[in-house]
Design an enzyme around this catalytic site. Structure first.
Site, PDB file in Angstrom:
ATOM      1  N   HIS A  21      26.062  88.064   6.885  1.00 38.22           N
ATOM      2  CA  HIS A  21      26.642  86.985   7.697  1.00 38.22           C
ATOM      3  C   HIS A  21      26.006  86.981   9.091  1.00 38.22           C
ATOM      4  CE1 HIS A  21      30.423  87.539   5.053  1.00 38.22           C
ATOM      5  NE2 HIS A  21      29.937  86.354   4.762  1.00 38.22           N
ATOM      6  N   LYS A  45      41.333  85.500  -3.097  1.00 38.56           N
ATOM      7  CA  LYS A  45      41.555  86.493  -4.148  1.00 38.56           C
ATOM      8  C   LYS A  45      41.234  87.886  -3.613  1.00 38.56           C
ATOM      9  CE  LYS A  45      39.904  86.948  -8.579  1.00 38.56           C
ATOM     10  NZ  LYS A  45      38.793  86.624  -9.453  1.00 38.56           N
ATOM     11  N   ARG A  96      21.850  83.259  -0.484  1.00 40.48           N
ATOM     12  CA  ARG A  96      21.269  84.537  -0.898  1.00 40.48           C
ATOM     13  C   ARG A  96      20.368  84.363  -2.095  1.00 40.48           C
ATOM     14  NH1 ARG A  96      27.171  86.948  -0.951  1.00 40.48           N
ATOM     15  NH2 ARG A  96      27.412  84.728  -1.292  1.00 40.48           N
ATOM     16  N   SER A 133      30.813  90.230   0.539  1.00 40.59           N
ATOM     17  CA  SER A 133      32.035  90.888   1.006  1.00 40.59           C
ATOM     18  C   SER A 133      32.765  91.555  -0.159  1.00 40.59           C
ATOM     19  CB  SER A 133      32.956  89.875   1.689  1.00 40.59           C
ATOM     20  OG  SER A 133      32.312  89.317   2.800  1.00 40.59           O
TER      21      SER A 133
HETATM   22  P1  ADP Z   1      33.165  81.908   1.238  1.00 41.45           P
HETATM   23  O1  ADP Z   1      34.377  82.544   0.656  1.00 41.45           O
HETATM   24  O2  ADP Z   1      33.416  80.576   1.876  1.00 41.45           O
HETATM   25  O3  ADP Z   1      31.940  81.904   0.365  1.00 41.45           O
HETATM   26  P2  ADP Z   1      31.970  84.100   2.635  1.00 41.45           P
HETATM   27  O4  ADP Z   1      32.558  84.807   3.788  1.00 41.45           O
HETATM   28  O5  ADP Z   1      31.809  84.864   1.373  1.00 41.45           O
HETATM   29  O6  ADP Z   1      32.851  82.820   2.472  1.00 41.45           O
HETATM   30  O7  ADP Z   1      30.555  83.491   3.024  1.00 41.45           O
HETATM   31  C1  ADP Z   1      30.384  82.595   4.075  1.00 41.45           C
HETATM   32  C2  ADP Z   1      28.953  82.074   4.029  1.00 41.45           C
HETATM   33  O8  ADP Z   1      28.044  83.146   4.229  1.00 41.45           O
HETATM   34  C3  ADP Z   1      28.536  81.438   2.713  1.00 41.45           C
HETATM   35  O9  ADP Z   1      27.640  80.388   2.980  1.00 41.45           O
HETATM   36  C4  ADP Z   1      27.821  82.540   1.987  1.00 41.45           C
HETATM   37  O10 ADP Z   1      26.896  82.036   1.043  1.00 41.45           O
HETATM   38  C5  ADP Z   1      27.144  83.202   3.153  1.00 41.45           C
HETATM   39  N1  ADP Z   1      26.828  84.614   2.905  1.00 41.45           N
HETATM   40  C6  ADP Z   1      27.642  85.591   2.520  1.00 41.45           C
HETATM   41  N2  ADP Z   1      26.997  86.766   2.401  1.00 41.45           N
HETATM   42  C7  ADP Z   1      25.711  86.496   2.741  1.00 41.45           C
HETATM   43  C8  ADP Z   1      24.510  87.274   2.799  1.00 41.45           C
HETATM   44  N3  ADP Z   1      24.481  88.546   2.458  1.00 41.45           N
HETATM   45  N4  ADP Z   1      23.396  86.640   3.184  1.00 41.45           N
HETATM   46  C9  ADP Z   1      23.406  85.326   3.488  1.00 41.45           C
HETATM   47  N5  ADP Z   1      24.465  84.548   3.441  1.00 41.45           N
HETATM   48  C10 ADP Z   1      25.610  85.122   3.067  1.00 41.45           C
END
Ligand code: ADP
Length: 180
Positions: A21, A45, A96, A133
């Site tokens: 992130h 979830k 990703r 995450s």
């Molecule tokens: P959501 O539940 O909305 O997917 P996340 O917190 O998992 O929220 O992710 C927020 C954003 O960050 C999304 O666009 C996701 O694709 C991106 N993201 C999450 N992890 C990574 C990573 N390791 N590298 C690049 N982008 C990421």
């Protein structure tokens, strides 16, 4: 020539925030003047941290790293409504892999159809291409070393969170995630 100030929101669950992130945020800052990290309050979830805890951890990182042009807030309800309220020009999202593309494509098309807002995608550095995450929560519950994948303050909170649980509880939790 005067360039328009561009504000982006970076919405997500951030449960917890990872270096992936943060990589997206630093890439976003090369394109936009301001990035607001928007932590969704809607129940997710297998939530580990409350939205307040997630915001707190992110605020710590912004402070410690003196990140300019970055702020964090939580929000309720529709991302596009929040974006409009914040007068955001774009939604920033990270990619990703090709698997991300399908879901993100649908989301971006929907947001554009309902609110006319554009989504800008940046691709993460290869080293974070497999970081999510969900994976971080699972590995942390089993006591794994995640120092290369998450900021130190997040690592500390994870260690504390899983230490509080009785032995075995963490792994049962992780198992239940794959169960649905
Ligand atoms: P959501 O539940 O909305 O997917 P996340 O917190 O998992 O929220 O992710 C927020 C954003 O960050 C999304 O666009 C996701 O694709 C991106 N993201 C999450 N992890 C990574 C990573 N390791 N590298 C690049 N982008 C990421």
């Amino acid at each position: 020539m005067n360039r328009k100030f561009v504000r982006a929101i970076f919405p997500g669950s951030f449960d917890p925030i990872t270096n992936g992130h943060l990589d997206v945020i630093s890439r976003g800052l090369k394109l936009f003047d301001e990035v607001i990290i928007a932590v969704g309050k809607s129940p997710i979830k297998n939530q580990l941290f409350t939205p307040e805890e997630r915001v707190e951890m992110i605020a710590e990182i912004i402070r410690q790293r003196k990140m300019k042009g970055v702020s964090v807030e939580s929000f309720d309800g529709l991302t596009v409504e929040y974006a409009t309220k914040k007068k955001a020009d774009v939604i920033l999202r990270g990619l990703r892999s090709l698997t991300d593309v399908q879901y993100e494509f649908q989301l971006a098309m929907t947001n554009r159809a309902v609110a006319g807002i554009e989504t800008v995608f940046v691709m993460t550095s290869e080293q974070y291409g497999f970081t999510s995450s969900t994976l971080i929560r699972e590995v942390a519950s089993l006591g794994g070393d995640l120092s290369n994948l998450i900021p130190e303050n997040v690592h500390k909170r994870l260690r504390k969170r899983f230490k509080k649980r009785t032995p075995g509880e963490g792994s049962r939790k992780a198992g239940s995630q794959t169960g649905g």
